[in-house]
Design a protein around this motif. Sequence first.
Motif, PDB file in Angstrom:
ATOM      1  N   ASP A 285       0.830  -1.212   0.000  1.00 30.36           N
ATOM      2  CA  ASP A 285       0.000   0.000   0.000  1.00 30.36           C
ATOM      3  C   ASP A 285       0.863   1.261   0.000  1.00 30.36           C
ATOM      4  N   GLY A 286       2.044   1.187   0.611  1.00 34.10           N
ATOM      5  CA  GLY A 286       2.883   2.379   0.753  1.00 34.10           C
ATOM      6  C   GLY A 286       3.918   2.536  -0.344  1.00 34.10           C
ATOM      7  N   HIS A 287       3.945   1.603  -1.287  1.00 36.34           N
ATOM      8  CA  HIS A 287       4.980   1.623  -2.311  1.00 36.34           C
ATOM      9  C   HIS A 287       5.003   2.918  -3.110  1.00 36.34           C
ATOM     10  N   ALA A 288       3.814   3.336  -3.585  1.00 39.14           N
ATOM     11  CA  ALA A 288       3.739   4.513  -4.461  1.00 39.14           C
ATOM     12  C   ALA A 288       4.312   5.757  -3.755  1.00 39.14           C
ATOM     13  N   ALA A 289       4.036   5.895  -2.474  1.00 35.54           N
ATOM     14  CA  ALA A 289       4.471   7.092  -1.750  1.00 35.54           C
ATOM     15  C   ALA A 289       5.908   6.977  -1.226  1.00 35.54           C
ATOM     16  N   ASN A 290       6.490   5.774  -1.334  1.00 31.70           N
ATOM     17  CA  ASN A 290       7.836   5.570  -0.753  1.00 31.70           C
ATOM     18  C   ASN A 290       8.781   4.873  -1.729  1.00 31.70           C
ATOM     19  N   ARG A 291       8.739   5.298  -2.977  1.00 36.16           N
ATOM     20  CA  ARG A 291       9.533   4.610  -4.003  1.00 36.16           C
ATOM     21  C   ARG A 291      11.028   4.672  -3.726  1.00 36.16           C
ATOM     22  N   GLY A 292      11.465   5.706  -3.007  1.00 32.56           N
ATOM     23  CA  GLY A 292      12.897   5.849  -2.737  1.00 32.56           C
ATOM     24  C   GLY A 292      13.388   4.965  -1.593  1.00 32.56           C
ATOM     25  N   SER A 293      12.471   4.254  -0.935  1.00 37.34           N
ATOM     26  CA  SER A 293      12.859   3.428   0.225  1.00 37.34           C
ATOM     27  C   SER A 293      13.803   2.308  -0.205  1.00 37.34           C
ATOM     28  N   SER A 294      14.778   2.015   0.665  1.00 35.48           N
ATOM     29  CA  SER A 294      15.717   0.935   0.349  1.00 35.48           C
ATOM     30  C   SER A 294      15.031  -0.429   0.336  1.00 35.48           C
ATOM     31  N   LEU A 295      13.812  -0.467   0.862  1.00 35.93           N
ATOM     32  CA  LEU A 295      13.031  -1.716   0.781  1.00 35.93           C
ATOM     33  C   LEU A 295      12.878  -2.169  -0.664  1.00 35.93           C
ATOM     34  N   PHE A 296      12.815  -1.175  -1.584  1.00 38.68           N
ATOM     35  CA  PHE A 296      12.523  -1.499  -2.983  1.00 38.68           C
ATOM     36  C   PHE A 296      13.771  -1.475  -3.863  1.00 38.68           C
ATOM     37  N   CYS A 299      14.168  -4.829  -5.504  1.00 36.76           N
ATOM     38  CA  CYS A 299      13.176  -5.750  -4.919  1.00 36.76           C
ATOM     39  C   CYS A 299      11.773  -5.204  -5.202  1.00 36.76           C
ATOM     40  N   ALA A 300      10.977  -6.000  -5.891  1.00 39.81           N
ATOM     41  CA  ALA A 300       9.606  -5.588  -6.179  1.00 39.81           C
ATOM     42  C   ALA A 300       8.791  -5.579  -4.888  1.00 39.81           C
ATOM     43  N   PRO A 301       7.764  -4.721  -4.811  1.00 40.08           N
ATOM     44  CA  PRO A 301       6.966  -4.648  -3.570  1.00 40.08           C
ATOM     45  C   PRO A 301       6.452  -6.020  -3.130  1.00 40.08           C
ATOM     46  N   GLN A 302       6.104  -6.858  -4.098  1.00 41.18           N
ATOM     47  CA  GLN A 302       5.554  -8.182  -3.758  1.00 41.18           C
ATOM     48  C   GLN A 302       6.623  -9.127  -3.199  1.00 41.18           C
ATOM     49  N   GLN A 303       7.895  -8.760  -3.423  1.00 43.78           N
ATOM     50  CA  GLN A 303       8.972  -9.661  -2.968  1.00 43.78           C
ATOM     51  C   GLN A 303       9.540  -9.295  -1.605  1.00 43.78           C
ATOM     52  N   VAL A 304       9.111  -8.147  -1.075  1.00 46.07           N
ATOM     53  CA  VAL A 304       9.642  -7.725   0.227  1.00 46.07           C
ATOM     54  C   VAL A 304       9.178  -8.707   1.305  1.00 46.07           C
ATOM     55  N   THR A 305      10.089  -9.070   2.177  1.00 45.54           N
ATOM     56  CA  THR A 305       9.759  -9.979   3.285  1.00 45.54           C
ATOM     57  C   THR A 305       9.784  -9.218   4.607  1.00 45.54           C
ATOM     58  N   LEU A 306       9.194  -9.837   5.619  1.00 45.17           N
ATOM     59  CA  LEU A 306       9.207  -9.223   6.946  1.00 45.17           C
ATOM     60  C   LEU A 306      10.651  -9.055   7.444  1.00 45.17           C
ATOM     61  N   GLU A 307      11.463 -10.033   7.108  1.00 44.82           N
ATOM     62  CA  GLU A 307      12.873  -9.977   7.496  1.00 44.82           C
ATOM     63  C   GLU A 307      13.550  -8.754   6.863  1.00 44.82           C
ATOM     64  N   GLY A 316      18.165   2.033   9.129  1.00 47.27           N
ATOM     65  CA  GLY A 316      17.778   3.446   9.162  1.00 47.27           C
ATOM     66  C   GLY A 316      16.796   3.895   8.100  1.00 47.27           C
ATOM     67  N   ASP A 317      16.276   2.977   7.280  1.00 47.90           N
ATOM     68  CA  ASP A 317      15.318   3.374   6.242  1.00 47.90           C
ATOM     69  C   ASP A 317      14.036   3.924   6.890  1.00 47.90           C
ATOM     70  N   GLU A 318      13.604   5.104   6.392  1.00 48.59           N
ATOM     71  CA  GLU A 318      12.501   5.807   7.044  1.00 48.59           C
ATOM     72  C   GLU A 318      11.168   5.058   6.942  1.00 48.59           C
ATOM     73  N   PHE A 319      10.874   4.575   5.731  1.00 42.06           N
ATOM     74  CA  PHE A 319       9.600   3.876   5.536  1.00 42.06           C
ATOM     75  C   PHE A 319       9.574   2.573   6.353  1.00 42.06           C
ATOM     76  N   ALA A 320      10.683   1.831   6.314  1.00 40.39           N
ATOM     77  CA  ALA A 320      10.755   0.586   7.097  1.00 40.39           C
ATOM     78  C   ALA A 320      10.593   0.897   8.581  1.00 40.39           C
ATOM     79  N   ARG A 321      11.162   2.000   9.020  1.00 42.62           N
ATOM     80  CA  ARG A 321      11.039   2.376  10.438  1.00 42.62           C
ATOM     81  C   ARG A 321       9.601   2.723  10.795  1.00 42.62           C
ATOM     82  N   ALA A 322       8.902   3.360   9.861  1.00 48.54           N
ATOM     83  CA  ALA A 322       7.491   3.686  10.135  1.00 48.54           C
ATOM     84  C   ALA A 322       6.673   2.396  10.294  1.00 48.54           C
TER      85      ALA A 322
END
Length: 442
Positions: A285-296, A299-307, A316-322
Amino acid sequence: MQSRKPKSLKIANMAAVLELLRTTHRASIAEISVRINLSKTTVRKILDNYIEAGLVISVGKGESTDEGGKRPELFAFNKNHGYVISLHVTPEMLLSVITDLNADITHSKIIMLDRQVHVLQVVRFLAEAIREFSAGKNASGERLIGVVIALPGLVDCDRGMSIYSPHYPSWGRNVPLKQMLIAELGADFAAPIFMDCVNRYQAFAELEKGRAPDRGSFLIIDALDEGLGGGMVFSGSIQRGSQCLCGEIGHMILSPNDETSCICGARGCFEAMVSAKRVLRLVRDGHAANRGSSLFDGCAPQQVTLERVSECAAAGDEFARALIEDVAGWYALGLNNIVMVSDPELIVLQGVYTRAGDYFVERVRARMSELGGLPDVEKQVRVEYSTMGDERGAVGAAAFVICNHFRSGHSDRAAVLSLDGGQRRPPVDGVTPEPAVSSSAQ
Ligand SMILES: [Zn+2]
């Protein structure tokens, strides 16, 4: 000449020597004599008996005393005298391990399990692992002191029954797993078999090898990608409750009107609010607003894991911290409620969120202190990460069997698990121990 000491005192002295060696790296006769207040002659006699039985070994010489005396002979518990087969059924796999008598893993094997796996197939896997492991040990002469099965979900340890496992709903209810396993192994199989919910064994792991205080009250909270369980210890005794529900904190409802449904069918359960499923939905849900996050990054949004979320938050990634902040809020709410019921001195966090590092645990602590509920009372509970790895369930289960074996005069389960006056209960097993018999053994 035979001592006139009563037999029970002799047994208690022998037990104290063995327990000291089991919980100490190595010791000399003089050290043992001082620490348990027995004469050196008595200690020597006891050690001779244990050495003959193979439970104690000589491990060389220590340092000489300040007075320049002879270097004393050192003795140690022989951890290779026997072994335990510990089988942990997780929501994804069967982890089968062999441990020595220090509950250290010497061999392991993994079989992946499908959610729809038939319970009969699981029983066959368990029996195969037991047969394979014990056949491999036949040549060494080591003795199998027990087999232990750690299960997810609700378990009746006295009856050896899986009451209900949300991760394996196809098993059904009140499955007599231990009986089924005994039937599969055949009448020749003689070692005691134990079975319980893995979270209780994970709490036992903290008692024996981890952070928990020797006596006192603490709990462990274990978070998987999907699933959250607890093991509760009050005054050194593991709690089961009247119907084995104790520790099922994952299904405490924290947000009854939430859209998040739980694996159990209810809405807003603790485990659902911190589950991978929900966090990963928030990621998408947050992908569009957080495209710069190191989560992506790659790594496609569907491939992100909880780990990955946990690790990016730690980095220190802001979106991951939120996202982790949201989880920390639910943790704080759940833990605060548990503290008001059980007043533990320590909460040990295990599982996937430990990978979010100091950031997560500090946010949980901060959010707990911000919550109301007797705001004028300073709640002094410590919240810390476990130092144990992914094998904590299998290791804790093996440690349980070993402690039961060496303290087997206490036939009551609670006595085995209790710690008396800060002293670990002494074994009353003699020089030639018999298979442990407890209310949870066959
Ligand atoms: Zn639930």
